[in-house]
Design an enzyme around this catalytic site. Structure first.
Site, PDB file in Angstrom:
ATOM      1  N   GLY A 234       0.840  -1.199   0.000  1.00  0.00           N
ATOM      2  CA  GLY A 234       0.000   0.000   0.000  1.00  0.00           C
ATOM      3  C   GLY A 234       0.868   1.239   0.000  1.00  0.00           C
ATOM      4  O   GLY A 234       2.040   1.207  -0.416  1.00  0.00           O
ATOM      5  N   SER A 235       0.323   2.325   0.496  1.00  0.00           N
ATOM      6  CA  SER A 235       1.019   3.615   0.414  1.00  0.00           C
ATOM      7  C   SER A 235       2.173   3.703   1.416  1.00  0.00           C
ATOM      8  O   SER A 235       2.167   3.024   2.453  1.00  0.00           O
ATOM      9  CB  SER A 235       0.032   4.747   0.679  1.00  0.00           C
ATOM     10  OG  SER A 235      -0.453   4.638   1.996  1.00  0.00           O
ATOM     11  N   THR A 236       3.118   4.571   1.110  1.00  0.00           N
ATOM     12  CA  THR A 236       4.266   4.777   2.002  1.00  0.00           C
ATOM     13  C   THR A 236       3.800   5.349   3.340  1.00  0.00           C
ATOM     14  O   THR A 236       4.311   4.962   4.399  1.00  0.00           O
ATOM     15  CB  THR A 236       5.292   5.699   1.308  1.00  0.00           C
ATOM     16  OG1 THR A 236       5.773   5.002   0.153  1.00  0.00           O
ATOM     17  CG2 THR A 236       6.460   6.039   2.212  1.00  0.00           C
ATOM     18  N   VAL A 238       0.961   4.908   5.031  1.00  0.00           N
ATOM     19  CA  VAL A 238       0.409   3.853   5.897  1.00  0.00           C
ATOM     20  C   VAL A 238       1.517   2.854   6.263  1.00  0.00           C
ATOM     21  O   VAL A 238       1.601   2.386   7.404  1.00  0.00           O
ATOM     22  CB  VAL A 238      -0.797   3.154   5.216  1.00  0.00           C
ATOM     23  CG1 VAL A 238      -1.260   1.950   6.028  1.00  0.00           C
ATOM     24  CG2 VAL A 238      -1.946   4.136   5.029  1.00  0.00           C
ATOM     25  N   GLY A 239       2.392   2.566   5.325  1.00  0.00           N
ATOM     26  CA  GLY A 239       3.504   1.643   5.594  1.00  0.00           C
ATOM     27  C   GLY A 239       4.358   2.119   6.760  1.00  0.00           C
ATOM     28  O   GLY A 239       4.788   1.325   7.608  1.00  0.00           O
ATOM     29  N   GLU A 256       5.629  -3.312   0.903  1.00  0.00           N
ATOM     30  CA  GLU A 256       5.820  -2.931  -0.510  1.00  0.00           C
ATOM     31  C   GLU A 256       5.013  -1.661  -0.722  1.00  0.00           C
ATOM     32  O   GLU A 256       3.784  -1.684  -0.636  1.00  0.00           O
ATOM     33  CB  GLU A 256       5.345  -4.048  -1.439  1.00  0.00           C
ATOM     34  CG  GLU A 256       6.239  -5.282  -1.428  1.00  0.00           C
ATOM     35  CD  GLU A 256       7.642  -5.035  -1.955  1.00  0.00           C
ATOM     36  OE1 GLU A 256       7.895  -3.975  -2.569  1.00  0.00           O
ATOM     37  OE2 GLU A 256       8.497  -5.905  -1.731  1.00  0.00           O
ATOM     38  N   CYS A 290       1.889   0.994  -8.668  1.00  0.00           N
ATOM     39  CA  CYS A 290       3.058   1.461  -7.905  1.00  0.00           C
ATOM     40  C   CYS A 290       4.270   1.673  -8.814  1.00  0.00           C
ATOM     41  O   CYS A 290       5.093   2.536  -8.556  1.00  0.00           O
ATOM     42  CB  CYS A 290       3.398   0.481  -6.794  1.00  0.00           C
ATOM     43  SG  CYS A 290       3.691  -1.198  -7.414  1.00  0.00           S
TER      44      CYS A 290
HETATM   45  P1  NAD Z   1      -3.373   2.545   1.350  1.00  0.00           P
HETATM   46  O1  NAD Z   1      -2.062   2.575   2.018  1.00  0.00           O
HETATM   47  O2  NAD Z   1      -4.286   3.693   1.516  1.00  0.00           O
HETATM   48  O3  NAD Z   1      -4.201   1.260   1.828  1.00  0.00           O
HETATM   49  C1  NAD Z   1      -3.662  -0.053   1.725  1.00  0.00           C
HETATM   50  C2  NAD Z   1      -4.361  -0.942   2.738  1.00  0.00           C
HETATM   51  O4  NAD Z   1      -4.005  -0.521   4.052  1.00  0.00           O
HETATM   52  C3  NAD Z   1      -5.885  -0.904   2.677  1.00  0.00           C
HETATM   53  O5  NAD Z   1      -6.373  -2.207   2.885  1.00  0.00           O
HETATM   54  C4  NAD Z   1      -6.239  -0.001   3.842  1.00  0.00           C
HETATM   55  O6  NAD Z   1      -7.522  -0.213   4.364  1.00  0.00           O
HETATM   56  C5  NAD Z   1      -5.174  -0.388   4.846  1.00  0.00           C
HETATM   57  N1  NAD Z   1      -4.883   0.616   5.878  1.00  0.00           N
HETATM   58  C6  NAD Z   1      -5.041   1.959   5.813  1.00  0.00           C
HETATM   59  N2  NAD Z   1      -4.606   2.536   6.959  1.00  0.00           N
HETATM   60  C7  NAD Z   1      -4.149   1.531   7.754  1.00  0.00           C
HETATM   61  C8  NAD Z   1      -3.549   1.484   9.053  1.00  0.00           C
HETATM   62  N3  NAD Z   1      -3.339   2.590   9.762  1.00  0.00           N
HETATM   63  N4  NAD Z   1      -3.187   0.285   9.555  1.00  0.00           N
HETATM   64  C9  NAD Z   1      -3.380  -0.850   8.846  1.00  0.00           C
HETATM   65  N5  NAD Z   1      -3.953  -0.867   7.617  1.00  0.00           N
HETATM   66  C10 NAD Z   1      -4.328   0.311   7.071  1.00  0.00           C
HETATM   67  O7  NAD Z   1      -3.068   2.264  -0.204  1.00  0.00           O
HETATM   68  P2  NAD Z   1      -4.093   2.139  -1.410  1.00  0.00           P
HETATM   69  O8  NAD Z   1      -4.652   3.489  -1.722  1.00  0.00           O
HETATM   70  O9  NAD Z   1      -5.032   1.018  -1.204  1.00  0.00           O
HETATM   71  O10 NAD Z   1      -3.099   1.678  -2.596  1.00  0.00           O
HETATM   72  C11 NAD Z   1      -2.319   2.573  -3.309  1.00  0.00           C
HETATM   73  C12 NAD Z   1      -0.904   2.648  -2.785  1.00  0.00           C
HETATM   74  O11 NAD Z   1      -0.335   1.350  -2.745  1.00  0.00           O
HETATM   75  C13 NAD Z   1       0.017   3.464  -3.692  1.00  0.00           C
HETATM   76  O12 NAD Z   1       0.854   4.281  -2.913  1.00  0.00           O
HETATM   77  C14 NAD Z   1       0.822   2.400  -4.423  1.00  0.00           C
HETATM   78  O13 NAD Z   1       2.072   2.829  -4.893  1.00  0.00           O
HETATM   79  C15 NAD Z   1       0.952   1.354  -3.377  1.00  0.00           C
HETATM   80  N6  NAD Z   1       1.228   0.049  -3.985  1.00  0.00           N
HETATM   81  C16 NAD Z   1       2.471  -0.513  -3.850  1.00  0.00           C
HETATM   82  C17 NAD Z   1       2.776  -1.724  -4.472  1.00  0.00           C
HETATM   83  C18 NAD Z   1       4.144  -2.360  -4.368  1.00  0.00           C
HETATM   84  O14 NAD Z   1       4.259  -3.563  -4.644  1.00  0.00           O
HETATM   85  N7  NAD Z   1       5.190  -1.632  -4.002  1.00  0.00           N
HETATM   86  C19 NAD Z   1       1.789  -2.349  -5.241  1.00  0.00           C
HETATM   87  C20 NAD Z   1       0.540  -1.746  -5.346  1.00  0.00           C
HETATM   88  C21 NAD Z   1       0.256  -0.553  -4.711  1.00  0.00           C
END
Ligand code: NAD
Length: 489
Positions: A234-236, A238-239, A256, A290
């Site tokens: 997911g996003s940096t 949240v990561g 990731e 991503c």
């Molecule tokens: P996001 O980070 O908003 O959400 C990802 C997941 O995390 C969702 O299931 C969300 O509900 C959950 N989440 C949100 N806040 C949380 C928290 N505090 N604790 C635990 N879980 C939480 O990302 P998104 O909008 O779903 O996806 C887009 C992002 O993902 C982009 O930044 C993209 O670059 C990245 N991405 C990375 C890869 C990779 O392999 N590097 C692949 C696909 C997407």
């Protein structure tokens, strides 16, 4: 959609999947088709109590799953791959109607999931350890792989099937139980359908569960003391929060994250190939990837031709109903994402950039945009866009181009177009990027090759091929003496 899937749809509206479908009176969430704005289904959400009970179920289930023979684990994963294959159209249809994926993208993703499942089915038999000599006579030292226990998988909406399965399948193969928290924008495609898949594969109950909900459900999973690994895509932003929570608990996490990937087009590049690649890298899935090519760095000597050709190609792409086979770009995922992309482009233009083609469309659509005259510190160039926009910067000297590429906080993927392949290979070691593709574009994924980023794009590990063994198991040293020895104390 097939009848079986219709029956499951009636179930996910009222039940959550805890290894079996459990009826709850929790809140449900509407599923909206981003191309039409229509409500197409609802999904029952998990409560915080359900997170706790899911973890308890997973802990119990894993006790026997980890001792299941490797043949049985492999067979279940093969069955999952076969079931996916038999029902591929259902997975594709939901990906199109819930996530705005075009048929091309949804079809590619579905086939990639089948490959991932087959690849994971080969893991249980290949989970080798090692034997070491010992300084003590009669002692054998081995290290073996043991599962981590309960693995929490948190996934995004852009490739909701693949980015969940790439963690779920190897985690199960190595004898872990898995709890999936799908994105709230792909609850069916990346959640309920996977519950159906693993239930039909014959996986013993409780080893795979789905907890749908918003961020607090993800946080509860991350913070639960009996969850041993968090595999997050997911996003940096949240990561970083997840890394912080896991660090406090000394819990392993594999992250990731986002990217802002550059494509460098050198003076000796094949321009037509570079343009073709750039279109794929910047506009596939409306740029919501991503690894999207979010920065184009073009040598001044070929810049006019590159811009003209990219503009022509971008303007010719068909934007619209993603369920139509002719459509090349569907809608963006939601209004927030659409507004964000529109604002980024508008602001760049206000600051002096030129919108050569494309831009805001009706509803959630956005026409593929080519932007020139952009400064290297403009947010449209420095930030992850996650929309179909190709910002172009002209360079004179490769050292300057590499410096610009490396100035990003991200480091996921970079592509270089040149006739000098050996030179480009040598250059790779100077580039801060987890993945570098020579004479190709940035959106690449081969399941058997470890995938991942540097900098703020990745943390804690990689996915794919041999890396999966290390991510989803831990090493244990066992020493064996036939007969006890006496210590001098
Ligand atoms: P996001 O980070 O908003 O959400 C990802 C997941 O995390 C969702 O299931 C969300 O509900 C959950 N989440 C949100 N806040 C949380 C928290 N505090 N604790 C635990 N879980 C939480 O990302 P998104 O909008 O779903 O996806 C887009 C992002 O993902 C982009 O930044 C993209 O670059 C990245 N991405 C990375 C890869 C990779 O392999 N590097 C692949 C696909 C997407």
């Amino acid at each position: 959609m097939n009848t079986q899937a219709n029956i499951v749809e009636q179930i996910w509206k009222e039940y959550i999947f805890q290894g079996n479908w459990i009826k709850t009176n929790n809140l449900s969430r509407d599923i909206i088709n981003p191309a039409t704005g229509e409500m197409i289904s609802t999904v029952q959400l998990a409560s915080l109590d359900n997170v706790n009970s899911s973890v308890e179920i997973a802990v119990e289930a894993q006790k026997s799953w980890k001792n299941t023979s490797f043949e049985s684990r492999a067979k279940i994963l093969r069955k999952a791959a076969q079931f996916f294959e038999e029902n591929i159209q259902t997975f594709i249809d939901w990906n199109v109607q819930e996530c705005g994926s075009t048929l091309l993208k949804a079809g590619w993703e579905a086939n990639a999931c089948i490959e991932q499942l087959y690849m994971a089915s080969s893991m249980p038999m290949a989970a080798a350890g090692e034997i070491f000599p010992s300084s003590i006579s009669g002692r054998t030292n081995v290290w073996q792989r043991v599962p981590l226990g309960v693995v929490g998988v948190i996934s995004p909406w852009n490739f909701p099937l693949l980015l969940s399965i790439r963690s779920i399948a190897p985690a199960l193969a190595m004898g872990n139980s898995v709890i999936l928290k799908p994105s709230e924008f792909s609850n069916v495609t990346g959640g309920a359908l996977l519950a159906w898949l693993f239930q039909m594969s014959g996986l013993p109950e409780g080893n795979f569960q789905v907890i749908s909900g918003e961020s607090e459900i993800g946080e509860a999973l991350v913070n639960h003391p009996l969850v041993n690994l968090i595999s997050f895509t997911g996003s940096t932003a949240v990561g970083k929060k997840i890394a912080e929570s896991c660090a406090k608990q000394l819990k392993k996490c594999v992250l990731e994250l986002g990217g802002n990937n550059a494509m460098i087009i050198c003076e000796d590049a094949d321009i037509d190939t570079a343009v073709n690649n750039a279109v794929w890298g910047s506009f596939l899935h409306q740029g919501q990837i991503c690894m999207q090519t979010g920065r184009h760095l073009v040598h001044r000597s070929i810049a006019d031709e590159y811009i003209q050709k990219l503009k022509e190609k971008a303007s010719s792409l068909k934007v619209g109903d993603p369920s139509s086979p002719e459509t090349q770009l569907g809608p963006l995922i939601n209004a927030n994402q659409h507004q964000k992309v529109c604002r980024m482009v508008e602001t760049a233009v206000e600051q002096g950039a030129t919108l050569e083609c494309g831009g805001q469309g009706d509803q959630l659509f956005f026409h593929p945009a080519v932007v020139t005259n952009i400064s290297k510190d403009n947010p449209l160039f420095t930030h992850e866009i996650f929309g179909p926009v190709a910002p172009i910067l002209i360079f004179d000297d490769i050292a300057e181009a590499i410096e610009i590429v490396n100035s990003s906080k991200y480091g996921l993927a970079v592509a270089i177009h040149t006739a000098r392949t050996a030179w480009a290979y040598d250059l790779a070691k100077d580039i801060k990027s987890g993945m570098i593709h020579i004479n190709d574009q940035t959106v690449n994924n081969e399941y058997h090759v470890p995938f991942g980023g540097m900098g703020e794009s990745g943390y804690g590990g990689r996915f794919g091929g041999p890396a999966n063994f290390d991510e989803f198991s831990q090493r244990q040293w066992v020493s064996i003496l036939d007969k006890g020895i006496q210590y001098p104390l």
